[in-house]
Enzyme design. Sequence first.
Site, PDB file in Angstrom:
ATOM      1  N   ASP A  63     -20.006   2.269  48.307  1.00 17.42           N
ATOM      2  CA  ASP A  63     -20.576   2.601  47.005  1.00 17.42           C
ATOM      3  C   ASP A  63     -20.738   1.368  46.124  1.00 17.42           C
ATOM      4  OD1 ASP A  63     -20.409   5.153  47.982  1.00 17.42           O
ATOM      5  OD2 ASP A  63     -18.623   5.684  46.845  1.00 17.42           O
TER       6      ASP A  63
ATOM      7  N   ASP B 224     -17.421  -2.471  51.657  1.00 18.43           N
ATOM      8  CA  ASP B 224     -17.315  -1.228  50.919  1.00 18.43           C
ATOM      9  C   ASP B 224     -18.701  -0.584  50.914  1.00 18.43           C
ATOM     10  OD1 ASP B 224     -16.175   0.745  49.144  1.00 18.43           O
ATOM     11  OD2 ASP B 224     -17.185  -0.277  47.495  1.00 18.43           O
TER      12      ASP B 224
END
Length: 164
Positions: A11, A9
């Site tokens: 963020d 991922d």
Amino acid sequence: MKKQILYFDMDNVLVDFKSGIDATPPDVLAQYADDGKGKPHYDDIPGIFLRMEPMADAIEAVDILSKHFDCYILSTSPWNNPTALSEKLEWVKKYFGEVFYKRMILTHHKNLCIQPGAWLIDDRDKHGASDFGEHHIKFASDKFPDWKSVVNFLLKEDNQAKNV
């Protein structure tokens, strides 16, 4: 032997989202302080993703893990920020160069990328991340508080898989 897939991922895993907020002028932050439900929607700020810095040790961790796993970005992009897609791509190019060349998947349905043996490193359970079950490494959790703990765990798992 074929490498296991490892999804990252962005963020708050690779990208320090708070650093982008901190680098945004206060008057701009004020415009995005309330989404109509009492929550800020800073991810809708045009240009915010280009202001962000990498998470501590993320670049080094990706460098190590990319030697052992077939690595991809698996992230979401804010629906109401038309610049976010291109900003995220530029950010990946800037900090990771060729590591993620044509290996970037942006979706709000991460569960569609589940494959046998694939791992996901994500700080949240949203957008299908929880569907990875025991193969979801929840970054910044008690078990995986930092990149060192993630790298140590995955290298151990990779060695176990090779010895089967």
